[in-house]
Design an enzyme around this catalytic site. Structure first.
Site, PDB file in Angstrom:
ATOM      1  N   GLY A 228      26.146   1.280 -34.810  1.00 48.92           N
ATOM      2  CA  GLY A 228      25.048   0.849 -35.670  1.00 48.92           C
ATOM      3  C   GLY A 228      24.037   0.050 -34.884  1.00 48.92           C
ATOM      4  N   SER A 229      23.385  -0.892 -35.547  1.00 45.10           N
ATOM      5  CA  SER A 229      22.314  -1.659 -34.918  1.00 45.10           C
ATOM      6  C   SER A 229      22.873  -2.695 -33.948  1.00 45.10           C
ATOM      7  CB  SER A 229      21.471  -2.371 -35.977  1.00 45.10           C
ATOM      8  OG  SER A 229      22.199  -3.447 -36.545  1.00 45.10           O
ATOM      9  N   GLU A 248      28.838   0.931 -30.124  1.00 45.11           N
ATOM     10  CA  GLU A 248      27.869   1.980 -29.800  1.00 45.11           C
ATOM     11  C   GLU A 248      26.600   1.657 -30.580  1.00 45.11           C
ATOM     12  OE1 GLU A 248      28.314   4.071 -27.504  1.00 45.11           O
ATOM     13  OE2 GLU A 248      30.432   3.672 -27.193  1.00 45.11           O
ATOM     14  N   LEU A 249      25.585   1.166 -29.867  1.00 47.19           N
ATOM     15  CA  LEU A 249      24.441   0.556 -30.530  1.00 47.19           C
ATOM     16  C   LEU A 249      23.158   1.352 -30.293  1.00 47.19           C
ATOM     17  CD1 LEU A 249      25.403  -3.107 -29.581  1.00 47.19           C
ATOM     18  CD2 LEU A 249      26.065  -1.796 -31.613  1.00 47.19           C
ATOM     19  N   CYS A 282      20.410   7.753 -31.895  1.00 45.95           N
ATOM     20  CA  CYS A 282      20.327   6.629 -30.951  1.00 45.95           C
ATOM     21  C   CYS A 282      19.859   7.049 -29.571  1.00 45.95           C
ATOM     22  CB  CYS A 282      21.661   5.894 -30.860  1.00 45.95           C
ATOM     23  SG  CYS A 282      23.042   6.926 -30.366  1.00 45.95           S
ATOM     24  N   GLU A 376      13.794   0.101 -30.546  1.00 48.87           N
ATOM     25  CA  GLU A 376      14.233   1.419 -30.992  1.00 48.87           C
ATOM     26  C   GLU A 376      13.481   1.811 -32.256  1.00 48.87           C
ATOM     27  OE1 GLU A 376      18.445   3.669 -31.664  1.00 48.87           O
ATOM     28  OE2 GLU A 376      18.219   1.741 -32.671  1.00 48.87           O
TER      29      GLU A 376
END
Length: 473
Positions: A228-229, A248-249, A282, A376
Site C-alpha cells: 500500500g502507501s 511493498e510500497l 506501483c 507517486e
C-alpha cells in the site's frame, strides 16, 4: 443484495459493524455490501490462526497439494474471477485476465516451493579448519501467523503473493483486503476451502483501519506483509519493530531511453506501461528520460499513440484506460497536473472527465520539485524529459525518495553496467519497461518504496526463521 461477512475459522460470521457498499468505479453502481469485522472478531481470527499453527500443522506434502488444487480450481473459475475484478476495481477486462493468469502461476509456483525447505551447506569444502568432519543443515521454519494487508489495484494477485507463500511455508493467514475490492478475496477463500485448506488457515477479515492496526500489533501475529502507501506502511512497521515485516510500497517509475531499435514496439510498450489500468500500478511509468537526439521524435510518436488508446468501459476488450478507483483519487491526481502546469509544465494531451476519468496525459517541462514529478501520481500521466549524458539520466531517476524498478533501453554494455551499479532501485529492466515482472522473481524496492522482497521463494524466506543443525560425521 447479498451482504458479505468475515470468514473466520472456516465460517462466515455476521459482521458486527454497519455494512459498507462495494462500488463499481465505472458506473458508481453498488455491486455488493460487506459487513466489517469488529475488534473481537479480529481477535477470534488471530486466535484461529494461532491455534492451527501450533496444533494443526500441515505437512509440506499436504500444503503443496492444497496449493496445486487451488491453482487448478482458480483456472476453472477464471472468467468469474475476471469479471469480479473488473466490476469492483474498474480494471479493463483484458488486464483482469492477465491478473488471473499470473495468480494461477503464483499459486502453482508456491505449490512447488512448498516441497523443499532444507539446504545443505558444504562447509567441509570451504577451508575452515574446524569444519572437517562436520555437516551443516539449514532449514526455514515458519515464523507463525501472518497478517496480510492488501491494496485495491491487484485484488487477486497481490493477495495471492501473500497467501500462497504463507501457506507454502506453513504460516496461517489473517487477510485484510482493500475496502474497495474485497469480493475477490472472498472468492479466493472459497477456492482454497474447496482445495482442501482446513479452517483457520485463511481468515478473511475486512475491517476499519483501527482494527487492522490491532491486528498488526497482536503478539500472536509474527509476520506482517503489507502492500500500500508509504505513509501507512512505514507507520505500521514502526509499531512492531521486533516483528518480521515486508513492505511493498509506492513508486515513481522511471524509464531511460538511450537508443531505439524498433519504434513501434517501443512506443507500444511505453504507452502500456504508462497508461494501462489508468496508471494505478506501483511500477507504472511516470517519468520518461530520453536521449536528446531522439527526444522530439519519441515525444511525437508517443503522443500520437497515446491519443488513440481506448478509454472508457472496462468490460470492453478494446479498453486500455478505465476509470480511476474513485472520484477523490482522480481529483487529487488532476490537481497535481494543474499545479505542474501552473509551475511551468506543459500538457500536450489529457483531460479530466467527471467523475473519475483521466485520459492519457503527457507532460513536459515539469519542475522536479512538483508533486507530479517527485511523488507517486498513481494516475495515467507521464512526464517527458530530455538528457545529454547517460549519467545525467541516472541521476535524475535517482532524484526521488522512491526506488522500485527502472527500465533502460540500451545495447551499450558499459551503460547497462553503469545503470545496474548506480540506479537506486530494487530492479533494473534492460530493453523493456519498468513494469516487467515475473511473479517468481524477487520483487521490492529501496528507499521509501519498501522493505523486504516478495516473489514466491523470497516471500517464504521473509515469513520464516532460519535454523541451523550441525552434525559430526
Amino acid at each position: 443484495m447479498i451482504v458479505r461477512h468475515p470468514i473466520i475459522n472456516g465460517k462466515k460470521l455476521v459482521g458486527e459493524t454497519v455494512a459498507h457498499d462495494v462500488i463499481n468505479p465505472y458506473d458508481s453502481s453498488v455491486i455488493d455490501r460487506v459487513a466489517y469485522a469488529s475488534l473481537a472478531q479480529m481477535q477470534s481470527a488471530v486466535e484461529a490462526a494461532d491455534r492451527v499453527f501450533h496444533k494443526e500443522k500441515l505437512t509440506a506434502s499436504e500444503r503443496s497439494q492444497i496449493l496445486a488444487n487451488a491453482s487448478k480450481l482458480l483456472a476453472e473459475r477464471k472468467e468469474e474471477i475476471v469479471r469480479t475484478i473488473t466490476a469492483e476495481s474498474g480494471k479493463p477486462i483484458t488486464y483482469s485476465r492477465v491478473e488471473v493468469d499470473r495468480a494461477i502461476f503464483t499459486i502453482a509456483a508456491s505449490a512447488e516451493a512448498a516441497k523443499t525447505a532444507d539446504d545443505i551447506l558444504p562447509v567441509d569444502t570451504m577451508g575452515a579448519p574446524n569444519a572437517i568432519g562436520k555437516q551443516v543443515g539449514v532449514r526455514y521454519f515458519p515464523a507463525g501467523p501472518v497478517a496480510a494487508i492488501t491494496p485495491f489495484n491487484f485484488p487477486l494477485n497481490l493477495v495471492v503473493h501473500k497467501v500462497a507463500p504463507a501457506i507454502a511455508c506453513g504460516c496461517p493467514v489473517v487477510l485484510k483486503p482493500a475496502p474497495q475490492t474485497p469480493l475477490t478475496s472472498f472468492l479466493l477463500s472459497d477456492i482454497f476451502q474447496e482445495a482442501g485448506l482446513p479452517p483457520g488457515w485463511l481468515n478473511v477479515v475486512p475491517c476499519e483501519n483501527d482494527v487492522a492496526e490491532q491486528l498488526v500489533t497482536d503478539e500472536r501475529i509474527k509476520v506482517v506483509s503489507f502492500t500500500g502507501s508509504a505513509a501507512v506502511g512505514w507507520k505500521l512497521k514502526s509499531l512492531v519493530p521486533k516483528k518480521k515485516v515486508t513492505l511493498e510500497l509506492g513508486g515513481n517509475g522511471g524509464v531511460i531511453v538511450d537508443e531505439v531499435k524498433d519504434w513501434d514496439k517501443l512506443i507500444s510498450s511505453l504507452c502500456t506501461a504508462a497508461f494501462y489500468y489508468a496508471g494505478q500500478v506501483c511500477i507504472s511509468l511516470q517519468r520518461l528520460y530520453v536521449q536528446k537526439n531522439i527526444y522530439n521524435e519519441l515525444l511525437k510518436r508517443f503522443i500520437e499513440a497515446a491519443s488513440k488508446l481506448g478509454v472508457g468501459d472496462p468490460t470492453l476488450e478494446s479498453t486500455v484506460v478505465g476509470p480511476m478507483i474513485s472520484e477523490q483519487a482522480a481529483k487529487k491526481a488532476w490537481g497535481w497536473i494543474e499545479s505542474a502546469i501552473a509551475a511551468g509544465g506543459k500538457k500536450h494531451i489529457g483531460e479530466f472527465r467527471e467523475p473519475n476519468f483521466i485520459t492519457p496525459t503527457v507532460m513536459t517541462d515539469v519542475p522536479q520539485d512538483c508533486e507530479l514529478s517527485c511523488e507517486e501520481a498513481f494516475a495515467p500521466v507521464v512526464i517527458f524529459e530530455p538528457y545529454d549524458s547517460f549519467s545525467e539520466a541516472i541521476e535524475k531517476v535517482n532524484s526521488t525518495r522512491y526506488g522500485l524498478q527502472v527500465g533502460v533501453y540500451s545495447s551499450d554494455n558499459a551503460k547497462i553496467a553503469e545503470a545496474y551499479e548506480k540506479l537506486e532501485v530494487g530492479g533494473v529492466i534492460i530493453n523493456d519497461t519498468n513494469t516487467f515482472r515475473i511473479d517468481a522473481m524477487p520483487y521490492g524496492g529501496v528507499k521509501d518504496s519498501g522493505f523486504g522482497r516478495e516473489g514466491v521463494r523470497y516471500a517464504m524466506q521473509e515469513m520464516c526463521e532460519v535454523k541451523v543443525i550441525v552434525k559430526a560425521k
